[in-house]
Design an enzyme around this catalytic site. Structure first.
Site, PDB file in Angstrom:
ATOM      1  N   HIS A 196      45.074  35.556  40.694  1.00 52.59           N
ATOM      2  CA  HIS A 196      43.803  35.244  41.072  1.00 52.59           C
ATOM      3  C   HIS A 196      42.567  35.026  40.367  1.00 52.59           C
ATOM      4  O   HIS A 196      42.608  35.433  39.190  1.00 52.59           O
ATOM      5  CB  HIS A 196      43.536  36.302  42.558  1.00 52.59           C
ATOM      6  N   GLU A 260      39.562  35.873  44.814  1.00 55.32           N
ATOM      7  CA  GLU A 260      38.858  37.132  45.159  1.00 55.32           C
ATOM      8  C   GLU A 260      37.390  36.923  45.389  1.00 55.32           C
ATOM      9  O   GLU A 260      36.775  36.581  44.123  1.00 55.32           O
ATOM     10  CB  GLU A 260      39.230  38.243  44.208  1.00 55.32           C
TER      11      GLU A 260
END
Length: 347
Positions: A196, A260
């Site tokens: 991420h 994120e």
């Protein structure tokens, strides 16, 4: 009179046909086919940066050179036979890191990219998930690379943060239960994932709505940290997160290409812009990028959603790339997934 009526009828027919064509084109895109393709970081010395990410198991899957504009782009991804996108075209992948090198920075003693964690904050880190985290971190340390946080530092003994040559934070997380890999001495780079990219956001409700309703992402996981006054939201394309967690904690640890969003409580009440987008000075992080099934149709869909544009497809000389701005003014590049269609020009 009859001639005027005929011309009016022809005009109405033309407008109706054009309207239907626009509506058809705007619906010729399926957000479920979009991919979170890459995250761009500006680097000082491409040789040092490429070497670091190759040490993490990544490979250069594409390089674009722009000598007239005095910059090069390096696209690195996991490409072993065990990788999630092994052998795929670079636009048909998730979890790529794009390194942007502006000629001459490697010889400029005063040049240092901004890592996003020093003030002004915005971008936070990229994250790699690994099989055996203790062995993986030891391998990074043995190669002489530095850490912002080692496994043994602080209370969180299941994550680490390595530092790349430009001091960008690279989070290291485990795909397997940490208490079961303490005595494992080997690590298989082929199993790693670029899991991420993290950015800080001002208003969770606004950002979550944007990334879900406009960009077509799915909310996969929420981590609430009320005692520390922040929440984490993980979004991505593809299937929902499974109920079972490979590492006992995180059901998305084995995924690739997630976003994120970090929300610190109370920032939504602040006036004006809270976070730095990385493109105004001091520069560092540049953008995230989504590849789409039909670039022109996707951009028309974004237009209908009322997005704010940094660059439309029709702006400038590059007619095959667009940039959308998210609620915090982070840039989102939009490109054609060339495995699903032809880009309008060569990127």
């Amino acid at each position: 009179m009859l001639s005027a009526l005929r011309r009016t009828t022809q005009l109405l027919n033309h407008l109706t046909t054009a309207s239907k064509a626009y509506a058809t084109t705007a619906t010729m895109t399926d957000p479920s086919k979009y991919k979170f393709n890459h995250s761009m970081l500006r680097v000082k010395d491409p040789k040092a940066s490429v070497k670091f990410y190759e040490h993490l198991g990544m490979s250069v899957v594409n390089k674009l050179e722009f000598p007239d504009n005095k910059f090069d782009l390096y696209f690195l991804a996991y490409d072993s036979p065990k990788a999630a996108s092994h052998g795929s075209h670079w636009t048909d992948r998730e979890g790529i890191i794009e390194l942007t090198h502006n000629y001459g920075t490697e010889n400029d003693d005063n040049y240092k990219p901004h890592n996003g964690n020093k003030e002004p904050q915005g971008f936070g880190h990229v994250c790699v998930s690994v099989d055996n985290i203790q062995a993986a971190c030891k391998r990074i340390s043995d190669a002489g690379y530095r850490f912002q946080k080692r496994l043994e530092d602080g209370r969180m003994r299941s994550i680490a943060f390595a530092l790349d040559p430009d001091d960008y934070w690279v989070e290291i997380i485990a795909q397997n239960p940490v208490d079961q890999t303490e005595d494992v001495k080997e690590t298989d780079l082929g199993t790693y994932r670029m899991n991420h990219t993290m950015v800080r956001i001002k208003d969770k409700d606004v950002s979550l709505k944007f990334y879900q309703e406009v960009m077509g992402m799915r909310l996969l996981r929420t981590s609430e940290n009320t005692s520390a006054n922040f929440n984490l939201y993980f979004l991505g394309y593809g299937p929902p997160a499974g109920e079972k967690s490979a590492n006992g904690v995180n059901p998305t640890a084995d995924r690739e290409g997630l976003l994120e969003l970090t929300w610190n409580y109370g920032t939504e009440k602040k006036e004006g812009k809270v976070y730095h987008d990385g493109n105004s000075e001091p520069q560092g992080f540049g953008h995230i990028c989504v590849s789409v099934d039909n670039l022109e149709a996707a951009c028309k869909r974004f237009e209908e959603k009322g997005v704010e544009w940094k660059k439309r497809l029709t702006d400038g000389r590059m007619k095959n790339v667009a940039f959308v701005l998210d609620p915090d003014s982070y840039w989102i590049e939009v490109i054609q997934n060339e495995s699903l269609g032809k880009a309008p020009g060569k990127y």
